[in-house]
Design a protein around this motif. Structure first.
Motif, PDB file in Angstrom:
ATOM      1  N   VAL A  75      17.173   4.188  -6.499  1.00 26.53           N
ATOM      2  CA  VAL A  75      17.558   3.331  -5.386  1.00 26.53           C
ATOM      3  C   VAL A  75      16.764   2.033  -5.474  1.00 26.53           C
ATOM      4  CG1 VAL A  75      17.834   3.160  -2.888  1.00 26.53           C
ATOM      5  CG2 VAL A  75      17.929   5.403  -4.001  1.00 26.53           C
ATOM      6  N   GLY A  76      17.451   0.917  -5.521  1.00 29.73           N
ATOM      7  CA  GLY A  76      16.786  -0.371  -5.569  1.00 29.73           C
ATOM      8  C   GLY A  76      16.680  -0.995  -4.184  1.00 29.73           C
ATOM      9  N   LEU A  77      15.615  -1.757  -3.978  1.00 28.88           N
ATOM     10  CA  LEU A  77      15.479  -2.572  -2.766  1.00 28.88           C
ATOM     11  C   LEU A  77      15.616  -1.728  -1.491  1.00 28.88           C
ATOM     12  CD1 LEU A  77      17.724  -5.479  -4.087  1.00 28.88           C
ATOM     13  CD2 LEU A  77      15.215  -5.418  -4.064  1.00 28.88           C
ATOM     14  N   ASN A  78      14.854  -0.636  -1.425  1.00 29.52           N
ATOM     15  CA  ASN A  78      15.008   0.304  -0.311  1.00 29.52           C
ATOM     16  C   ASN A  78      13.887   0.218   0.716  1.00 29.52           C
ATOM     17  OD1 ASN A  78      16.403   2.305   1.105  1.00 29.52           O
ATOM     18  ND2 ASN A  78      15.208   3.948   0.157  1.00 29.52           N
ATOM     19  N   TYR A  79      12.988  -0.742   0.571  1.00 31.71           N
ATOM     20  CA  TYR A  79      11.980  -1.010   1.595  1.00 31.71           C
ATOM     21  C   TYR A  79      12.217  -2.426   2.110  1.00 31.71           C
ATOM     22  CZ  TYR A  79       9.163   3.101   0.297  1.00 31.71           C
ATOM     23  OH  TYR A  79       8.714   4.373   0.065  1.00 31.71           O
ATOM     24  N   LYS A  80      12.104  -2.611   3.407  1.00 28.23           N
ATOM     25  CA  LYS A  80      12.467  -3.895   4.007  1.00 28.23           C
ATOM     26  C   LYS A  80      11.727  -5.058   3.369  1.00 28.23           C
ATOM     27  CE  LYS A  80      13.470  -1.770   8.518  1.00 28.23           C
ATOM     28  NZ  LYS A  80      12.990  -0.404   8.194  1.00 28.23           N
ATOM     29  N   ALA A 241      15.257   8.779  -7.241  1.00 25.15           N
ATOM     30  CA  ALA A 241      14.083   7.915  -7.124  1.00 25.15           C
ATOM     31  C   ALA A 241      14.319   6.983  -5.946  1.00 25.15           C
ATOM     32  CB  ALA A 241      13.861   7.133  -8.409  1.00 25.15           C
ATOM     33  N   THR A 242      13.446   7.021  -4.939  1.00 25.15           N
ATOM     34  CA  THR A 242      13.781   6.530  -3.606  1.00 25.15           C
ATOM     35  C   THR A 242      13.460   5.064  -3.336  1.00 25.15           C
ATOM     36  OG1 THR A 242      11.656   7.319  -2.737  1.00 25.15           O
ATOM     37  CG2 THR A 242      13.517   8.853  -2.670  1.00 25.15           C
ATOM     38  N   GLY A 243      12.972   4.334  -4.328  1.00 30.14           N
ATOM     39  CA  GLY A 243      12.688   2.915  -4.123  1.00 30.14           C
ATOM     40  C   GLY A 243      11.211   2.633  -3.955  1.00 30.14           C
ATOM     41  N   THR A 244      10.857   1.370  -4.065  1.00 32.38           N
ATOM     42  CA  THR A 244       9.453   0.962  -4.058  1.00 32.38           C
ATOM     43  C   THR A 244       9.170  -0.015  -2.928  1.00 32.38           C
ATOM     44  OG1 THR A 244       7.664   0.278  -5.578  1.00 32.38           O
ATOM     45  CG2 THR A 244       9.628  -1.096  -5.543  1.00 32.38           C
ATOM     46  N   PRO A 245       7.955   0.007  -2.385  1.00 33.26           N
ATOM     47  CA  PRO A 245       7.594  -0.996  -1.376  1.00 33.26           C
ATOM     48  C   PRO A 245       7.291  -2.350  -2.012  1.00 33.26           C
ATOM     49  CG  PRO A 245       5.769   0.513  -1.744  1.00 33.26           C
ATOM     50  CD  PRO A 245       6.922   1.033  -2.556  1.00 33.26           C
ATOM     51  N   GLU A 246       6.961  -3.314  -1.172  1.00 31.88           N
ATOM     52  CA  GLU A 246       6.677  -4.661  -1.669  1.00 31.88           C
ATOM     53  C   GLU A 246       5.420  -4.662  -2.544  1.00 31.88           C
ATOM     54  OE1 GLU A 246       5.184  -7.572   1.132  1.00 31.88           O
ATOM     55  OE2 GLU A 246       4.644  -5.976   2.528  1.00 31.88           O
ATOM     56  N   GLY A 247       5.275  -5.738  -3.322  1.00 33.23           N
ATOM     57  CA  GLY A 247       4.082  -5.911  -4.130  1.00 33.23           C
ATOM     58  C   GLY A 247       4.321  -5.814  -5.619  1.00 33.23           C
ATOM     59  N   VAL A 248       5.577  -5.859  -6.059  1.00 34.24           N
ATOM     60  CA  VAL A 248       5.846  -5.818  -7.493  1.00 34.24           C
ATOM     61  C   VAL A 248       5.375  -7.114  -8.140  1.00 34.24           C
ATOM     62  CG1 VAL A 248       7.756  -4.191  -7.269  1.00 34.24           C
ATOM     63  CG2 VAL A 248       8.211  -6.647  -7.128  1.00 34.24           C
ATOM     64  N   GLY A 249       5.198  -7.060  -9.457  1.00 36.47           N
ATOM     65  CA  GLY A 249       4.570  -8.179 -10.144  1.00 36.47           C
ATOM     66  C   GLY A 249       5.447  -9.396 -10.341  1.00 36.47           C
ATOM     67  N   TYR A 250       6.753  -9.185 -10.577  1.00 40.32           N
ATOM     68  CA  TYR A 250       7.616 -10.328 -10.921  1.00 40.32           C
ATOM     69  C   TYR A 250       7.821 -11.258  -9.740  1.00 40.32           C
ATOM     70  CZ  TYR A 250      11.928  -9.071  -8.433  1.00 40.32           C
ATOM     71  OH  TYR A 250      12.862  -8.818  -7.460  1.00 40.32           O
ATOM     72  N   ALA A 251       7.656 -10.742  -8.503  1.00 39.43           N
ATOM     73  CA  ALA A 251       7.912 -11.553  -7.315  1.00 39.43           C
ATOM     74  C   ALA A 251       6.721 -12.421  -6.924  1.00 39.43           C
ATOM     75  CB  ALA A 251       8.289 -10.647  -6.143  1.00 39.43           C
ATOM     76  N   ARG A 252       5.627 -12.317  -7.654  1.00 43.24           N
ATOM     77  CA  ARG A 252       4.418 -13.080  -7.326  1.00 43.24           C
ATOM     78  C   ARG A 252       4.428 -14.435  -8.027  1.00 43.24           C
ATOM     79  NH1 ARG A 252      -0.024  -9.343  -5.852  1.00 43.24           N
ATOM     80  NH2 ARG A 252       0.861  -7.242  -5.669  1.00 43.24           N
ATOM     81  N   THR A 253       3.632 -15.348  -7.515  1.00 40.79           N
ATOM     82  CA  THR A 253       3.443 -16.655  -8.136  1.00 40.79           C
ATOM     83  C   THR A 253       1.953 -16.883  -8.358  1.00 40.79           C
ATOM     84  OG1 THR A 253       5.397 -17.512  -6.987  1.00 40.79           O
ATOM     85  CG2 THR A 253       3.898 -19.127  -7.964  1.00 40.79           C
ATOM     86  N   PRO A 254       1.484 -16.879  -9.619  1.00 46.43           N
ATOM     87  CA  PRO A 254       2.254 -16.584 -10.833  1.00 46.43           C
ATOM     88  C   PRO A 254       2.557 -15.090 -10.941  1.00 46.43           C
ATOM     89  CG  PRO A 254      -0.061 -16.810 -11.380  1.00 46.43           C
ATOM     90  CD  PRO A 254       0.045 -17.154  -9.921  1.00 46.43           C
TER      91      PRO A 254
END
Length: 287
Positions: A75-80, A241-254
């Protein structure tokens, strides 16, 4: 109860886990033919009313406790907050979960290095809970779907972002070699209900990268299973697989990605900690 997969007697077996000891139960396919029955036998072993040969956990080779025939549905994008840092920034949340598949060949276990494919700037982490189906599910309502969950484990949906973003279909980036490590399976009666809230934390080289809670899921596990079962029949051993909360690496700058020599840990309340080292492309020779 906790269960793991091990190489035993010439094949993949399910084993029950007692701290640093394991007791082989049955070949993985046999285990998933009657998971509730094997749980009862494992409980008998724990109470001392059964007998089986014990092995030291450190002496066995662990393998995913998933039959080769299993469907692994993610499941993708399952945390607000994760949806907001990704595809749904400044947009309404989707009415249905984003689902994609993993092949069982991409699965792994703790402490097995995951290689960074050549051409990728690095890999990304996605700490999450995996739910295991314990009985046949067809066109189920949410109450029935909830009862179909046998247990949960820690999962890391390690992603090759360049490959994922080549098209609108995510399959390639979500199926890298050894990129789906799973921790021990914890039975539902021990793990509890995800809707009550389990803390999900991910650390990279000891630095916290994710800190979320399963109560923040957009779509609950019963709702996801119910929806899937309207179209395809789920069977024991299938994994959600139920999805991940915020804090993934690609969404950060840098961006902050995983490179050879890094170590990523996913710790989930009641389920344990899953450790995955990161290696270079040469490790793909093991696949």
């Amino acid at each position: 109860m906790q269960f793991i997969g091990i190489n035993h007697d010439g094949g993949a077996w399910a084993a029950t886990l007692f701290g640093s000891r394991v007791v082989p139960l049955a070949p993985v396919q046999d285990f998933w033919a009657d998971p509730a029955g094997w749980q009862e036998k494992a409980l008998a072993l724990a109470s001392g009313t059964g007998a089986a040969g014990e092995l030291a956990r450190a002496a066995v080779t662990e393998v995913p406790l998933v039959p080769a025939s299993a469907r692994v549905i993610c499941v993708g994008l399952n945390y607000k907050a994760h949806a907001a840092e990704g595809s749904y920034k400044d947009q309404e949340l989707p009415p249905y979960p984003t689902l994609f598949g993993r092949w069982t060949a991409s699965l792994s276990v703790g402490n097995v290095p995951v290689p960074v494919p050549a051409g990728e700037a690095g890999l990304d982490w996605e700490g999450e809970v995996a739910a295991y189906i314990g009985r046949r599910v067809e066109s189920a309502d949410e109450a029935t779907a909830a009862e179909a969950v046998f247990g949960y484990s820690v999962f890391n949906d390690i992603t090759a972002r360049r490959a994922q973003k080549l098209t609108s279909q995510w399959t390639l980036g979500k199926n890298g070699d050894f990129s789906g490590p799973l921790g021990p399976l914890v039975s539902r009666d021990e793990a509890g209900d995800l809707r009550d809230g389990l803390q999900v934390r991910t650390r990279v080289n000891g630095v916290e990268a994710q800190n979320g809670n399963t109560r923040d899921m957009i779509f609950s596990v019963p709702a996801i299973i119910s929806l899937i079962s309207e179209t395809l029949t789920l069977h024991p051993g299938d994994v959600i697989a139920t999805g991940t909360p915020e804090g993934v690496g690609y969404a950060r700058t840098p961006q902050w990605l995983l490179h050879p020599g890094d170590t990523v840990e996913v710790e989930i309340e009641r389920l344990g900690t899953l450790v995955t080292p990161v290696g270079d492309p040469s490790l793909r020779s093991r696949a």
